[in-house]
Design a protein around this motif. Structure first.
Motif, mmCIF file in Angstrom:
data_model
loop_
_atom_site.group_PDB
_atom_site.id
_atom_site.type_symbol
_atom_site.label_atom_id
_atom_site.label_comp_id
_atom_site.label_asym_id
_atom_site.label_seq_id
_atom_site.Cartn_x
_atom_site.Cartn_y
_atom_site.Cartn_z
ATOM 1 N N TYR A 146 104.372 118.240 150.863
ATOM 2 C CA TYR A 146 104.747 118.579 149.496
ATOM 3 C C TYR A 146 103.571 119.236 148.768
ATOM 4 C CZ TYR A 146 108.492 115.215 150.432
ATOM 5 O OH TYR A 146 109.554 114.545 150.977
ATOM 6 N N HIS A 147 103.902 120.132 147.839
ATOM 7 C CA HIS A 147 102.885 120.759 146.985
ATOM 8 C C HIS A 147 103.002 120.275 145.542
ATOM 9 C CE1 HIS A 147 101.368 123.609 150.012
ATOM 10 N NE2 HIS A 147 102.615 123.616 150.448
ATOM 11 N N TYR A 148 103.923 119.370 145.301
ATOM 12 C CA TYR A 148 104.123 118.784 143.974
ATOM 13 C C TYR A 148 104.248 117.275 144.133
ATOM 14 C CZ TYR A 148 105.468 123.603 142.940
ATOM 15 O OH TYR A 148 105.479 124.960 142.834
ATOM 16 N N PHE A 149 103.727 116.555 143.150
ATOM 17 C CA PHE A 149 103.812 115.099 143.174
ATOM 18 C C PHE A 149 104.586 114.618 141.954
ATOM 19 C CE2 PHE A 149 102.170 110.956 141.817
ATOM 20 C CZ PHE A 149 102.460 110.204 142.952
ATOM 21 N N LYS A 150 105.544 113.738 142.178
ATOM 22 C CA LYS A 150 106.353 113.227 141.066
ATOM 23 C C LYS A 150 105.973 111.792 140.720
ATOM 24 C CE LYS A 150 109.497 114.317 138.083
ATOM 25 N NZ LYS A 150 109.248 115.386 137.126
ATOM 26 N N GLU A 151 106.080 110.870 141.678
ATOM 27 C CA GLU A 151 105.689 109.485 141.439
ATOM 28 C C GLU A 151 105.461 108.771 142.763
ATOM 29 O OE1 GLU A 151 108.721 107.614 139.184
ATOM 30 O OE2 GLU A 151 110.347 108.296 140.462
ATOM 31 N N GLY A 152 104.769 107.635 142.689
ATOM 32 C CA GLY A 152 104.312 106.972 143.902
ATOM 33 C C GLY A 152 105.297 106.041 144.580
ATOM 34 N N PHE A 246 100.492 115.433 150.695
ATOM 35 C CA PHE A 246 100.551 116.128 149.414
ATOM 36 C C PHE A 246 99.393 117.127 149.365
ATOM 37 C CE2 PHE A 246 103.012 112.366 148.505
ATOM 38 C CZ PHE A 246 104.052 112.862 147.721
ATOM 39 N N ALA A 247 99.728 118.416 149.480
ATOM 40 C CA ALA A 247 98.713 119.472 149.457
ATOM 41 C C ALA A 247 98.557 119.949 148.015
ATOM 42 C CB ALA A 247 99.123 120.622 150.364
ATOM 43 N N MET A 248 97.663 119.299 147.291
ATOM 44 C CA MET A 248 97.464 119.576 145.861
ATOM 45 C C MET A 248 96.283 120.523 145.691
ATOM 46 S SD MET A 248 99.941 117.585 145.075
ATOM 47 C CE MET A 248 99.920 117.522 143.302
ATOM 48 N N ILE A 249 96.471 121.774 146.125
ATOM 49 C CA ILE A 249 95.352 122.709 146.180
ATOM 50 C C ILE A 249 95.520 123.875 145.210
ATOM 51 C CG2 ILE A 249 94.682 122.099 148.514
ATOM 52 C CD1 ILE A 249 96.252 124.547 149.503
ATOM 53 N N GLY A 250 96.361 123.701 144.210
ATOM 54 C CA GLY A 250 96.447 124.701 143.154
ATOM 55 C C GLY A 250 97.626 125.641 143.290
ATOM 56 N N TYR A 251 97.695 126.566 142.331
ATOM 57 C CA TYR A 251 98.831 127.479 142.218
ATOM 58 C C TYR A 251 98.312 128.861 141.821
ATOM 59 C CZ TYR A 251 100.764 122.806 141.855
ATOM 60 O OH TYR A 251 101.043 121.490 142.102
ATOM 61 N N HIS A 252 99.191 129.866 141.880
ATOM 62 C CA HIS A 252 98.780 131.222 141.532
ATOM 63 C C HIS A 252 99.955 131.971 140.918
ATOM 64 C CE1 HIS A 252 100.418 131.575 145.672
ATOM 65 N NE2 HIS A 252 100.948 132.691 145.199
ATOM 66 N N PRO A 253 99.686 133.052 140.176
ATOM 67 C CA PRO A 253 100.778 133.840 139.583
ATOM 68 C C PRO A 253 101.657 134.477 140.661
ATOM 69 C CG PRO A 253 98.663 134.375 138.563
ATOM 70 C CD PRO A 253 98.365 133.548 139.772
ATOM 71 N N ASP A 254 102.835 134.913 140.256
ATOM 72 C CA ASP A 254 103.746 135.630 141.154
ATOM 73 C C ASP A 254 103.300 137.092 141.208
ATOM 74 O OD1 ASP A 254 105.781 136.834 142.527
ATOM 75 O OD2 ASP A 254 107.403 135.869 141.404
ATOM 76 N N PHE A 255 102.418 137.372 142.152
ATOM 77 C CA PHE A 255 101.850 138.715 142.225
ATOM 78 C C PHE A 255 102.900 139.764 142.581
ATOM 79 C CE2 PHE A 255 98.006 136.068 143.234
ATOM 80 C CZ PHE A 255 97.332 136.348 142.061
#
Length: 324
Positions: A146-152, A246-255
């Motif tokens: 997952y690239h997003y975390f909601k709850e544990g 959980f790969a929480m390594i950031g995000y980027h714009p829709d290039f």
């Protein structure tokens, strides 16, 4: 084809403030949002606490009053809904924009999943939350990643790897540990990131010292397997049992969308070419508001400073129309 005074793509706080600022110069802008109002905040972790204090999240001169200095996700959702209501913002929710192309007559043709519009002004306030950075390693496409975390809660008694060492990773790791998961944090840095919320770090370090979280510095994940994760640390390879990542390594714009609109941007930083005084891009009458202006550097623009872009844009449009 419906005609609009101005179209704002994205219904987050910065897009909402842009709409309010345009109202103040006599426009009746339409916000088109692919999800719900402040969709990115809605997708934050359930128990998220903001880094900013409530007054720095205010838009439209509507007071954001909370009992604690730093509001939580649910308070922010309630506040921004109330702003939309009070300011009578025109918002088409659950309508995804497919393209925004400038025609030869100077108007933009905005095409969505539900229809077409034409307008003299377009403001992109799309953020970056829908485009997670990818690891580029085998196994990243597995359902357990997952690239997003909601709850544990769902991860009680599970072996969980959290990749990354900044706020989103630390917050997720702490909540997972408190929910009874066995957590390993894998971070390529050699020390804790300076961007970690200062009131969170002592608690996290305590969990590490007491064995509630295993922290691996100078480490990089090499492969994700159905039942394990392989990572390299200081030249040595390790394989650990794993149920979820959980790969929480950031995000980027829709290039891709930026390119399709004709917006130029720096390949290295990801920053769009804009006039910093007006927020206008290299495409005349096409503006940018919010974090998307920071490119790949998500720590440069937040709600608390991106909310001022709407005023800059409105002043630019007003000045242009005064000269006509």
């Amino acid at each position: 084809m419906a005609f609009e005074d101005a179209i704002i793509i994205g219904g987050g706080p910065c897009g909402m403030q842009a709409a309010i600022s345009l109202q103040e110069i006599g426009k009746s802008p339409l916000i088109i949002e692919k999800g719900n109002i402040v969709n990115a905040i809605y997708h934050y972790p359930t128990h998220q606490t903001f880094f900013s204090t409530s007054e720095k999240l205010e838009i439209g001169d509507v007071a954001f009053i909370t009992q604690n200095r730093k509001p939580v996700r649910l308070q922010a959702l309630t506040y921004y809904r109330e702003v939309a209501k009070r300011k009578e913002l025109r918002v088409n929710t659950f309508e995804r924009v497919l393209s925004a192309v400038k025609r030869e007559d100077g108007l933009f043709k905005v095409t969505t999943e539900k229809g077409e519009y034409e307008t003299p002004y377009v403001i992109l306030a799309t953020g970056y939350y829908d485009q997670p950075n990818m690891l580029g390693i085998p196994g990243e496409e597995l359902d357990k990643v997952y690239h997003y975390f909601k709850e544990g809660h769902p991860y009680y008694n599970q072996d969980v790897v959290v990749i990354g060492g900044k706020n989103s990773s630390i917050d997720a790791a702490m909540e997972l540990a408190m929910a009874g998961a066995r957590v390993t944090v894998i971070y390529r840095g050699s020390v804790y990131s300076s961007s970690i919320k200062p009131w969170i770090l002592p608690e996290f370090e305590s969990l590490v010292r007491h064995g509630k979280i295993k922290m691996e510095f100078n480490a990089q994940v090499q492969e994700i397997k159905p039942e394990s994760v392989i990572y390299v640390q200081e030249g040595k390879s390790f394989e650990i049992k794993n149920d979820f990542v959980f790969a929480m390594i950031g995000y980027h714009p829709d290039f891709n969308f930026l390119r399709e609109c004709g917006i130029q941007y720096d390949e290295e930083s990801g920053k769009p070419v804009i006039d910093v005084e007006t927020m206008e891009t290299n495409v005349e009458n096409l503006y940018i508001a919010g974090v998307i202006a920071a490119g790949r550097n998500a720590n440069e623009i937040f709600i608390e400073n991106g909310r001022f872009h709407g005023g800059q844009i409105a002043r630019s449009i007003a000045e242009k129309e005064q000269k006509q």
